[in-house]
Enzyme design. Structure first.
Site, mmCIF file in Angstrom:
data_model
loop_
_atom_site.group_PDB
_atom_site.id
_atom_site.type_symbol
_atom_site.label_atom_id
_atom_site.label_comp_id
_atom_site.label_asym_id
_atom_site.label_seq_id
_atom_site.Cartn_x
_atom_site.Cartn_y
_atom_site.Cartn_z
ATOM 1 N N LYS A 71 11.890 -2.265 -4.942
ATOM 2 C CA LYS A 71 11.636 -1.075 -5.744
ATOM 3 C C LYS A 71 12.939 -0.318 -5.918
ATOM 4 O O LYS A 71 13.601 -0.064 -4.905
ATOM 5 C CB LYS A 71 10.597 -0.212 -5.017
ATOM 6 N N LYS A 112 13.425 -0.528 -0.556
ATOM 7 C CA LYS A 112 13.253 0.613 -1.447
ATOM 8 C C LYS A 112 14.569 1.373 -1.515
ATOM 9 O O LYS A 112 15.065 1.886 -0.511
ATOM 10 C CB LYS A 112 12.146 1.514 -0.912
HETATM 11 C C1 PBG Z 1 8.111 8.449 -1.950
HETATM 12 C C2 PBG Z 1 7.790 7.758 -3.221
HETATM 13 C C3 PBG Z 1 8.666 7.515 -4.282
HETATM 14 C C4 PBG Z 1 7.934 6.912 -5.292
HETATM 15 C C5 PBG Z 1 6.662 6.716 -4.794
HETATM 16 N N1 PBG Z 1 6.582 7.250 -3.509
HETATM 17 C C6 PBG Z 1 10.100 7.703 -4.388
HETATM 18 C C7 PBG Z 1 10.730 8.950 -3.991
HETATM 19 O O1 PBG Z 1 10.292 10.054 -4.360
HETATM 20 O O2 PBG Z 1 11.735 8.829 -3.283
HETATM 21 C C8 PBG Z 1 8.451 6.548 -6.640
HETATM 22 C C9 PBG Z 1 7.505 5.943 -7.598
HETATM 23 C C10 PBG Z 1 7.995 5.935 -8.983
HETATM 24 O O3 PBG Z 1 9.094 6.441 -9.295
HETATM 25 O O4 PBG Z 1 7.283 5.391 -9.846
HETATM 26 N N2 PBG Z 1 7.478 7.889 -0.827
#
Ligand code: PBG
Length: 325
Positions: A251, A199
């Site tokens: 991701k 991620k």
């Molecule tokens: C954080 C989280 C994020 C997303 C889902 N959970 C990223 C973040 O804020 O760093 C992103 C999902 C998206 O952008 O569709 N745990």
């Protein structure tokens, strides 16, 4: 003067001549069983709240969850991932391991609405902490090992509530072995873990942070991965596989197809990709401006994810795909 022409060695166009031929030799197919739909549930609201940058995506009150699950099921969606937006925030996100907390309630509601729907929980702390970080903050940073202890409590609670799969997204080191140990010793050896193994600290999450109304102002650069690092992406995915991750993930998606292909080449685990909020918002904005064909762009994007090596796709388009396939 006419230039002498050598005949082509091989004519690739022979198999492109008709629709039937092209479909016969198509290498990559997209189908409803590839998709996982994210659902946002927020405490303290009584009607759906539109997310401005993400047309057709809403934060729903808990009382709507059963209907949303049934609607998705009836359209052909077979897997959902639940995100809670809590009003019971504290410094460590303790609501996530509270028996009557939002995470536990969402899982129970979704499972009882549609027992055959695969219900996945996004297991993190950022929507449950008052500072918005994905774990316990100590000395101005997220404390890895203190966060793991809380994550163990959270995933056991989720399993007790009836979740079908755990999806930790906090990018803590050792999170997969910590979770596996906790689940196994609580008797949940059969619950799989889909790791957000790769991620990136990405600007493509901007609209999501709108979506969850995050008061978060900082960065997650000390735990999410640098978008510049492809070797590290592979190393962390391999580490998660070794720790027992059942499914790996990359991701965001579109800007990271090389990472996806590289992990595919080095792992036999199923691989997921998260088509994130910024990717969704860009397509919607382009379509609204009349400069792209939304359906064609989305189908091409989903096909590209699978061609690059993804088996599963988490996307806000999951339900819409039923109209387009
Ligand atoms: C954080 C989280 C994020 C997303 C889902 N959970 C990223 C973040 O804020 O760093 C992103 C999902 C998206 O952008 O569709 N745990």
């Amino acid at each position: 003067m006419q230039i002498p022409l050598t005949k082509p060695d091989f004519r690739f166009r022979r198999l492109r001549r008709t629709t039937a031929l092209r479909e016969l030799v198509r290498e990559t197919r997209v189908q409803m069983s590839d998709f996982i739909l994210p659902i946002f549930i927020e405490e303290g609201i009584s009607a759906p709240v539109a997310i401005k940058s993400m047309p057709d995506v809403f934060r729903y009150p808990e009382t709507h969850l059963a209907d949303i699950v049934n609607r998705a099921w009836n359209k052909g969606v077979r897997a959902i991932i639940l995100f809670g937006v809590s009003t019971h925030k504290d410094h460590e996100g303790s609501d996530t391991w509270c028996e009557h907390g939002l995470l536990s309630r969402m899982i129970k509601i979704a499972k009882s609405a549609q027992p055959d729907m695969l219900v996945i929980s996004d297991n993190c702390f950022c929507e449950y902490t008052d500072h918005g970080h994905c774990g316990v903050v100590a000395n101005n940073d997220v404390d890895n090992d203190k966060t793991l202890v809380n994550l163990q409590k959270q995933v056991v609670l989720a399993a007790q509530a009836g979740v079908d799969m755990i999806a930790p997204s906090g990018m803590m080191d050792g999170m997969i072995s910590a979770i596996r140990q906790a689940l196994d010793s609580a008797g949940f050896t059969h619950i799989p873990v889909m790791s957000y193994s790769t991620k990136f600290a990405s600007a493509f999450y901007g609209p999501f942070r709108d979506a969850v109304d995050s008061s978060f102002k900082g960065t997650r650069n000390t735990y999410q991965m640098d978008p510049a690092n492809g070797r590290e992406a592979l190393a962390e995915s391999m580490q998660d596989e070794m720790e027992g991750a059942d499914i790996l993930m990359v991701k965001p998606g579109m800007a990271y197809l090389d990472v996806l292909a590289n992990i595919r080449a080095n792992s036999s685990r199923p691989l997921a990709v998260y088509h994130v909020s910024g990717e969704y918002a860009m397509i919607k904005a382009g379509a609204a401006a009349g400069v792209i064909d939304e359906r064609a762009i989305v189908l091409e994007t989903m096909t590209a994810f699978k061609r690059a090596g993804a088996d599963l796709i988490i996307t806000y388009y999951a339900e819409k795909m039923a109209d387009w396939l």
